[in-house]
Design a protein around this motif. Sequence first.
Motif, PDB file in Angstrom:
ATOM      1  N   THR A  69       0.818  -1.206   0.000  1.00  0.00           N
ATOM      2  CA  THR A  69       0.000   0.000   0.000  1.00  0.00           C
ATOM      3  C   THR A  69       0.855   1.260   0.000  1.00  0.00           C
ATOM      4  O   THR A  69       2.064   1.216   0.200  1.00  0.00           O
ATOM      5  N   GLY A  70       0.195   2.382  -0.207  1.00  0.00           N
ATOM      6  CA  GLY A  70       0.851   3.675  -0.112  1.00  0.00           C
ATOM      7  C   GLY A  70       0.845   4.450  -1.407  1.00  0.00           C
ATOM      8  O   GLY A  70       0.860   3.869  -2.496  1.00  0.00           O
ATOM      9  N   ALA A  71       0.795   5.781  -1.280  1.00  0.00           N
ATOM     10  CA  ALA A  71       0.898   6.706  -2.408  1.00  0.00           C
ATOM     11  C   ALA A  71      -0.136   6.417  -3.490  1.00  0.00           C
ATOM     12  O   ALA A  71       0.170   6.411  -4.680  1.00  0.00           O
ATOM     13  N   ASN A  72      -1.385   6.167  -3.057  1.00  0.00           N
ATOM     14  CA  ASN A  72      -2.472   5.919  -4.023  1.00  0.00           C
ATOM     15  C   ASN A  72      -2.188   4.729  -4.934  1.00  0.00           C
ATOM     16  O   ASN A  72      -2.536   4.741  -6.122  1.00  0.00           O
ATOM     17  N   GLY A 159      -9.875   7.468   0.178  1.00  0.00           N
ATOM     18  CA  GLY A 159      -8.584   6.827   0.380  1.00  0.00           C
ATOM     19  C   GLY A 159      -7.410   7.624  -0.147  1.00  0.00           C
ATOM     20  O   GLY A 159      -6.290   7.134  -0.166  1.00  0.00           O
ATOM     21  N   GLY A 160      -7.654   8.863  -0.582  1.00  0.00           N
ATOM     22  CA  GLY A 160      -6.567   9.708  -1.064  1.00  0.00           C
ATOM     23  C   GLY A 160      -6.973  10.479  -2.310  1.00  0.00           C
ATOM     24  O   GLY A 160      -7.999  10.183  -2.941  1.00  0.00           O
ATOM     25  N   SER A 163      -8.257   8.813  -5.645  1.00  0.00           N
ATOM     26  CA  SER A 163      -8.601   7.423  -5.327  1.00  0.00           C
ATOM     27  C   SER A 163      -9.946   7.037  -5.926  1.00  0.00           C
ATOM     28  O   SER A 163     -10.682   7.876  -6.457  1.00  0.00           O
ATOM     29  N   TYR A 185      -7.472  10.350   3.192  1.00  0.00           N
ATOM     30  CA  TYR A 185      -6.724   9.461   4.086  1.00  0.00           C
ATOM     31  C   TYR A 185      -5.651   8.720   3.287  1.00  0.00           C
ATOM     32  O   TYR A 185      -5.636   8.752   2.057  1.00  0.00           O
ATOM     33  N   LYS A 186      -4.788   8.036   3.989  1.00  0.00           N
ATOM     34  CA  LYS A 186      -3.764   7.219   3.345  1.00  0.00           C
ATOM     35  C   LYS A 186      -4.297   5.799   3.181  1.00  0.00           C
ATOM     36  O   LYS A 186      -3.864   4.865   3.837  1.00  0.00           O
ATOM     37  N   GLY A 187      -5.279   5.679   2.315  1.00  0.00           N
ATOM     38  CA  GLY A 187      -5.880   4.368   2.080  1.00  0.00           C
ATOM     39  C   GLY A 187      -7.338   4.350   2.491  1.00  0.00           C
ATOM     40  O   GLY A 187      -7.790   5.113   3.359  1.00  0.00           O
TER      41      GLY A 187
END
Length: 324
Positions: A69-72, A159-160, A163, A185-187
Amino acid sequence: MKIRRLLSAVLAAALTAPVVACAQQKYPAKSVRLVLPFAAGSAVDVLARLYAQRMTEGWGQQVVIDNRTGANGIIGMELIARAVPDGYTIGMANIATLAVNPSIYPKLPYDSLRDFVPVSLTATIGNCLMVHPSFPVKSVKELVALAKKHPGELNYASGGVGSAQHIPMALLESMTGIKLVHVAYKGITPAFNDVLAGQVPIAFTGLSQTLPYHRNGRLRILGTTGTKRTSATLDVPTIAETGVTGYEADSWTGVLVPKSTPADIVAQIHAEIVRVSQLADTRERLLAAGFEVVGSSPEAFAALIRNDTARLGKVIRDAGIRAE
Protein backbone atom coordinates in the motif's frame (compact mmCIF):
# COMPACT_ATOMS: atom_id res chain seq x y z
CA MET A 1 40.67 -33.70 -33.62
CA LYS A 2 37.75 -36.16 -33.48
CA ILE A 3 38.14 -36.44 -29.70
CA ARG A 4 38.24 -32.64 -29.38
CA ARG A 5 35.09 -32.27 -31.49
CA LEU A 6 33.37 -34.98 -29.44
CA LEU A 7 34.27 -33.27 -26.18
CA SER A 8 33.00 -29.93 -27.56
CA ALA A 9 29.70 -31.53 -28.54
CA VAL A 10 29.29 -33.14 -25.12
CA LEU A 11 30.08 -29.85 -23.38
CA ALA A 12 27.62 -27.95 -25.57
CA ALA A 13 24.91 -30.51 -24.85
CA ALA A 14 25.58 -30.29 -21.12
CA LEU A 15 25.33 -26.50 -21.18
CA THR A 16 22.17 -26.51 -23.28
CA ALA A 17 20.28 -29.24 -21.42
CA PRO A 18 19.29 -27.16 -18.37
CA VAL A 19 18.01 -24.37 -20.63
CA VAL A 20 15.86 -26.78 -22.62
CA ALA A 21 14.57 -28.41 -19.46
CA CYS A 22 13.76 -25.01 -18.00
CA ALA A 23 11.94 -23.95 -21.16
CA GLN A 24 9.85 -27.10 -21.04
CA GLN A 25 9.15 -26.83 -17.32
CA LYS A 26 5.46 -26.63 -16.46
CA TYR A 27 4.22 -23.24 -15.33
CA PRO A 28 3.92 -22.51 -12.51
CA ALA A 29 6.70 -24.62 -11.00
CA LYS A 30 6.75 -22.67 -7.73
CA SER A 31 4.66 -20.25 -5.73
CA VAL A 32 3.33 -17.12 -7.45
CA ARG A 33 3.18 -13.69 -5.82
CA LEU A 34 0.01 -11.66 -6.40
CA VAL A 35 0.81 -8.01 -5.63
CA LEU A 36 -2.05 -5.74 -4.55
CA PRO A 37 -1.48 -1.98 -4.33
CA PHE A 38 -4.33 -1.92 -1.77
CA ALA A 39 -4.82 -2.52 1.92
CA ALA A 40 -6.11 -5.78 3.37
CA GLY A 41 -9.88 -5.66 3.72
CA SER A 42 -10.45 -3.37 0.73
CA ALA A 43 -12.84 -4.36 -2.05
CA VAL A 44 -10.05 -5.47 -4.39
CA ASP A 45 -8.39 -7.39 -1.57
CA VAL A 46 -11.61 -9.35 -0.96
CA LEU A 47 -11.81 -10.30 -4.63
CA ALA A 48 -8.09 -11.06 -4.95
CA ARG A 49 -8.06 -13.44 -1.99
CA LEU A 50 -10.86 -15.50 -3.51
CA TYR A 51 -9.03 -15.64 -6.85
CA ALA A 52 -5.75 -16.54 -5.12
CA GLN A 53 -7.45 -19.42 -3.31
CA ARG A 54 -9.00 -20.81 -6.50
CA MET A 55 -5.78 -20.34 -8.51
CA THR A 56 -3.82 -22.18 -5.83
CA GLU A 57 -6.25 -25.07 -6.17
CA GLY A 58 -6.10 -25.02 -9.95
CA TRP A 59 -2.33 -24.71 -10.32
CA GLY A 60 -1.27 -26.83 -7.39
CA GLN A 61 1.11 -24.01 -6.41
CA GLN A 62 0.54 -21.41 -3.73
CA VAL A 63 -0.60 -17.96 -4.90
CA VAL A 64 0.55 -15.60 -2.16
CA ILE A 65 -1.09 -12.20 -1.61
CA ASP A 66 1.37 -9.33 -1.14
CA ASN A 67 -0.36 -6.10 -0.05
CA ARG A 68 1.87 -3.13 -0.97
CA THR A 69 0.00 0.00 0.00
CA GLY A 70 0.85 3.68 -0.11
CA ALA A 71 0.90 6.71 -2.41
CA ASN A 72 -2.47 5.92 -4.02
CA GLY A 73 -1.26 2.53 -5.17
CA ILE A 74 1.90 3.87 -6.79
CA ILE A 75 4.23 1.84 -4.55
CA GLY A 76 2.56 -1.45 -5.45
CA MET A 77 2.27 -0.60 -9.14
CA GLU A 78 5.96 0.28 -9.37
CA LEU A 79 6.82 -3.03 -7.72
CA ILE A 80 4.79 -4.90 -10.34
CA ALA A 81 6.31 -2.91 -13.22
CA ARG A 82 9.87 -3.60 -12.05
CA ALA A 83 9.40 -7.28 -11.20
CA VAL A 84 11.20 -9.98 -13.17
CA PRO A 85 8.88 -10.73 -16.13
CA ASP A 86 8.78 -14.49 -15.59
CA GLY A 87 5.16 -14.95 -14.53
CA TYR A 88 5.95 -15.38 -10.84
CA THR A 89 4.94 -11.83 -9.94
CA ILE A 90 1.52 -10.80 -11.16
CA GLY A 91 -0.57 -7.84 -10.11
CA MET A 92 -4.19 -6.92 -9.57
CA ALA A 93 -4.86 -3.25 -10.29
CA ASN A 94 -7.97 -1.13 -10.49
CA ILE A 95 -9.39 1.89 -12.28
CA ALA A 96 -7.61 4.31 -9.94
CA THR A 97 -4.11 2.91 -10.29
CA LEU A 98 -4.31 2.37 -14.06
CA ALA A 99 -6.69 5.02 -15.44
CA VAL A 100 -6.75 7.81 -12.85
CA ASN A 101 -3.20 8.14 -11.53
CA PRO A 102 -1.72 9.11 -14.93
CA SER A 103 -3.81 12.30 -14.89
CA ILE A 104 -3.08 13.12 -11.25
CA TYR A 105 0.64 12.48 -11.00
CA PRO A 106 2.80 13.98 -13.79
CA LYS A 107 5.87 11.88 -12.92
CA LEU A 108 4.65 8.37 -12.20
CA PRO A 109 7.38 5.73 -11.89
CA TYR A 110 5.35 3.54 -14.24
CA ASP A 111 3.41 3.99 -17.48
CA SER A 112 -0.01 2.33 -17.39
CA LEU A 113 -0.07 1.77 -21.15
CA ARG A 114 3.54 0.67 -21.70
CA ASP A 115 4.93 -1.00 -18.57
CA PHE A 116 2.37 -3.77 -18.19
CA VAL A 117 0.76 -6.54 -20.18
CA PRO A 118 -3.01 -6.59 -19.45
CA VAL A 119 -4.15 -10.17 -18.84
CA SER A 120 -7.85 -9.99 -17.97
CA LEU A 121 -10.49 -7.74 -16.51
CA THR A 122 -11.69 -9.73 -13.50
CA ALA A 123 -14.73 -7.79 -12.33
CA THR A 124 -16.56 -4.52 -12.20
CA ILE A 125 -16.98 -3.29 -8.66
CA GLY A 126 -20.17 -1.66 -7.57
CA ASN A 127 -19.50 1.49 -5.59
CA CYS A 128 -21.96 3.23 -3.32
CA LEU A 129 -22.55 6.59 -1.70
CA MET A 130 -23.00 5.97 2.00
CA VAL A 131 -23.35 7.94 5.21
CA HIS A 132 -23.15 7.28 8.92
CA PRO A 133 -26.70 6.65 10.25
CA SER A 134 -26.43 9.68 12.56
CA PHE A 135 -26.15 11.94 9.51
CA PRO A 136 -29.58 13.54 8.82
CA VAL A 137 -30.15 12.40 5.22
CA LYS A 138 -31.78 9.28 3.84
CA SER A 139 -31.44 9.81 0.09
CA VAL A 140 -29.14 11.31 -2.50
CA LYS A 141 -31.67 14.10 -3.07
CA GLU A 142 -31.61 14.99 0.63
CA LEU A 143 -27.80 14.99 0.64
CA VAL A 144 -27.64 17.28 -2.39
CA ALA A 145 -30.21 19.64 -0.85
CA LEU A 146 -28.32 19.78 2.46
CA ALA A 147 -24.99 20.34 0.70
CA LYS A 148 -26.47 23.25 -1.28
CA LYS A 149 -27.66 24.85 1.96
CA HIS A 150 -24.19 24.42 3.51
CA PRO A 151 -21.65 24.74 0.67
CA GLY A 152 -18.09 23.87 1.67
CA GLU A 153 -19.16 22.71 5.15
CA LEU A 154 -19.87 18.97 4.83
CA ASN A 155 -16.90 16.58 4.99
CA TYR A 156 -16.44 13.36 3.04
CA ALA A 157 -13.69 10.76 3.35
CA SER A 158 -11.65 9.00 0.68
CA GLY A 159 -8.58 6.83 0.38
CA GLY A 160 -6.57 9.71 -1.06
CA VAL A 161 -6.42 12.27 -3.86
CA GLY A 162 -7.52 10.60 -7.10
CA SER A 163 -8.60 7.42 -5.33
CA ALA A 164 -11.54 5.25 -6.35
CA GLN A 165 -13.56 7.11 -3.69
CA HIS A 166 -12.45 10.64 -4.63
CA ILE A 167 -13.29 10.58 -8.35
CA PRO A 168 -16.96 9.50 -7.92
CA MET A 169 -17.51 12.38 -5.49
CA ALA A 170 -15.79 14.86 -7.82
CA LEU A 171 -18.15 13.68 -10.56
CA LEU A 172 -21.19 14.03 -8.28
CA GLU A 173 -20.12 17.55 -7.27
CA SER A 174 -19.70 18.51 -10.91
CA MET A 175 -23.08 17.12 -11.98
CA THR A 176 -25.10 18.57 -9.07
CA GLY A 177 -23.26 21.80 -8.36
CA ILE A 178 -22.56 20.96 -4.72
CA LYS A 179 -19.27 21.58 -2.92
CA LEU A 180 -18.05 19.28 -0.14
CA VAL A 181 -14.82 19.19 1.85
CA HIS A 182 -12.48 16.37 0.86
CA VAL A 183 -10.79 14.58 3.77
CA ALA A 184 -8.09 12.44 2.15
CA TYR A 185 -6.72 9.46 4.09
CA LYS A 186 -3.76 7.22 3.35
CA GLY A 187 -5.88 4.37 2.08
CA ILE A 188 -9.54 3.39 2.12
CA THR A 189 -9.35 1.30 5.31
CA PRO A 190 -8.68 4.21 7.74
CA ALA A 191 -11.17 6.36 5.81
CA PHE A 192 -13.84 3.67 6.03
CA ASN A 193 -13.18 3.13 9.73
CA ASP A 194 -13.63 6.82 10.49
CA VAL A 195 -16.96 6.92 8.66
CA LEU A 196 -18.00 3.79 10.52
CA ALA A 197 -17.09 5.54 13.77
CA GLY A 198 -18.97 8.69 12.79
CA GLN A 199 -15.86 10.89 12.61
CA VAL A 200 -16.60 11.79 8.96
CA PRO A 201 -20.21 11.44 7.79
CA ILE A 202 -19.97 10.69 4.05
CA ALA A 203 -17.96 8.53 1.64
CA PHE A 204 -18.02 6.58 -1.57
CA THR A 205 -16.92 2.98 -0.95
CA GLY A 206 -17.04 -0.44 -2.56
CA LEU A 207 -20.29 -2.35 -2.09
CA SER A 208 -18.48 -5.46 -0.88
CA GLN A 209 -16.97 -3.47 1.98
CA THR A 210 -20.11 -1.58 2.91
CA LEU A 211 -22.97 -4.06 2.46
CA PRO A 212 -22.55 -5.94 5.78
CA TYR A 213 -22.72 -2.66 7.72
CA HIS A 214 -25.66 -1.40 5.66
CA ARG A 215 -27.54 -4.59 6.45
CA ASN A 216 -26.92 -4.35 10.19
CA GLY A 217 -27.72 -0.63 10.33
CA ARG A 218 -24.25 0.69 11.13
CA LEU A 219 -24.04 2.51 7.77
CA ARG A 220 -26.67 3.77 5.32
CA ILE A 221 -26.28 3.37 1.55
CA LEU A 222 -27.97 6.23 -0.31
CA GLY A 223 -27.30 5.08 -3.88
CA THR A 224 -25.13 2.90 -6.09
CA THR A 225 -22.92 4.07 -8.94
CA GLY A 226 -23.80 1.74 -11.81
CA THR A 227 -26.24 2.11 -14.67
CA LYS A 228 -28.54 -0.46 -13.07
CA ARG A 229 -29.17 -1.84 -9.62
CA THR A 230 -26.91 -4.68 -8.55
CA SER A 231 -28.33 -8.07 -7.61
CA ALA A 232 -27.01 -7.50 -4.08
CA THR A 233 -28.80 -4.14 -3.68
CA LEU A 234 -32.10 -4.37 -5.51
CA ASP A 235 -33.65 -2.27 -2.73
CA VAL A 236 -31.18 0.60 -3.27
CA PRO A 237 -31.58 3.02 -6.22
CA THR A 238 -28.75 4.00 -8.49
CA ILE A 239 -27.59 7.60 -8.18
CA ALA A 240 -28.81 8.14 -11.75
CA GLU A 241 -32.29 7.02 -10.67
CA THR A 242 -32.38 9.68 -7.95
CA GLY A 243 -32.25 12.51 -10.46
CA VAL A 244 -28.57 12.77 -11.35
CA THR A 245 -29.22 11.65 -14.91
CA GLY A 246 -26.28 9.96 -16.63
CA TYR A 247 -24.26 9.46 -13.45
CA GLU A 248 -22.02 6.38 -13.59
CA ALA A 249 -18.92 5.71 -11.51
CA ASP A 250 -18.46 1.98 -11.03
CA SER A 251 -14.92 0.76 -10.58
CA TRP A 252 -13.18 -2.26 -12.07
CA THR A 253 -10.23 -4.48 -11.35
CA GLY A 254 -8.01 -6.67 -13.49
CA VAL A 255 -4.88 -8.78 -13.62
CA LEU A 256 -1.67 -7.69 -15.31
CA VAL A 257 1.98 -8.68 -15.51
CA PRO A 258 5.22 -6.78 -16.20
CA LYS A 259 6.01 -5.99 -19.82
CA SER A 260 8.21 -8.58 -21.57
CA THR A 261 6.48 -11.47 -19.80
CA PRO A 262 6.55 -14.34 -22.34
CA ALA A 263 3.36 -14.67 -24.36
CA ASP A 264 2.89 -18.33 -23.45
CA ILE A 265 3.03 -17.47 -19.74
CA VAL A 266 0.53 -14.64 -20.24
CA ALA A 267 -1.77 -17.09 -22.04
CA GLN A 268 -1.59 -19.56 -19.15
CA ILE A 269 -2.33 -16.91 -16.55
CA HIS A 270 -5.22 -15.65 -18.68
CA ALA A 271 -6.66 -19.14 -19.01
CA GLU A 272 -6.55 -19.60 -15.24
CA ILE A 273 -8.19 -16.23 -14.54
CA VAL A 274 -11.00 -17.05 -16.98
CA ARG A 275 -11.42 -20.51 -15.44
CA VAL A 276 -11.77 -19.05 -11.95
CA SER A 277 -14.13 -16.35 -13.22
CA GLN A 278 -16.45 -18.98 -14.67
CA LEU A 279 -16.70 -21.08 -11.51
CA ALA A 280 -20.24 -21.01 -10.15
CA ASP A 281 -19.02 -20.58 -6.58
CA THR A 282 -16.80 -17.65 -7.54
CA ARG A 283 -19.63 -15.87 -9.34
CA GLU A 284 -22.17 -16.48 -6.56
CA ARG A 285 -19.88 -15.22 -3.80
CA LEU A 286 -18.78 -12.14 -5.71
CA LEU A 287 -22.27 -11.24 -6.92
CA ALA A 288 -23.49 -11.38 -3.33
CA ALA A 289 -20.70 -8.96 -2.42
CA GLY A 290 -21.59 -6.46 -5.14
CA PHE A 291 -19.16 -7.51 -7.88
CA GLU A 292 -20.02 -8.33 -11.49
CA VAL A 293 -17.57 -11.03 -12.62
CA VAL A 294 -16.09 -10.64 -16.10
CA GLY A 295 -13.01 -12.60 -17.23
CA SER A 296 -12.15 -10.74 -20.46
CA SER A 297 -9.59 -11.06 -23.23
CA PRO A 298 -6.27 -9.20 -22.82
CA GLU A 299 -7.24 -7.01 -25.79
CA ALA A 300 -10.55 -5.98 -24.22
CA PHE A 301 -8.85 -5.13 -20.93
CA ALA A 302 -6.19 -3.06 -22.72
CA ALA A 303 -8.90 -1.12 -24.58
CA LEU A 304 -10.74 -0.42 -21.32
CA ILE A 305 -7.57 0.99 -19.73
CA ARG A 306 -6.99 3.29 -22.72
CA ASN A 307 -10.60 4.47 -22.90
CA ASP A 308 -11.02 5.14 -19.18
CA THR A 309 -7.66 6.91 -18.98
CA ALA A 310 -8.98 9.39 -21.56
CA ARG A 311 -12.51 9.63 -20.10
CA LEU A 312 -11.45 10.13 -16.49
CA GLY A 313 -8.63 12.42 -17.48
CA LYS A 314 -11.26 14.94 -18.60
CA VAL A 315 -13.16 14.60 -15.30
CA ILE A 316 -9.95 15.19 -13.37
CA ARG A 317 -8.94 18.21 -15.43
CA ASP A 318 -12.41 19.74 -15.20
CA ALA A 319 -12.44 19.27 -11.42
CA GLY A 320 -8.92 20.65 -11.04
CA ILE A 321 -7.74 17.60 -9.10
CA ARG A 322 -3.99 17.54 -8.46
CA ALA A 323 -1.61 15.51 -6.37
CA GLU A 324 -0.96 17.02 -2.96
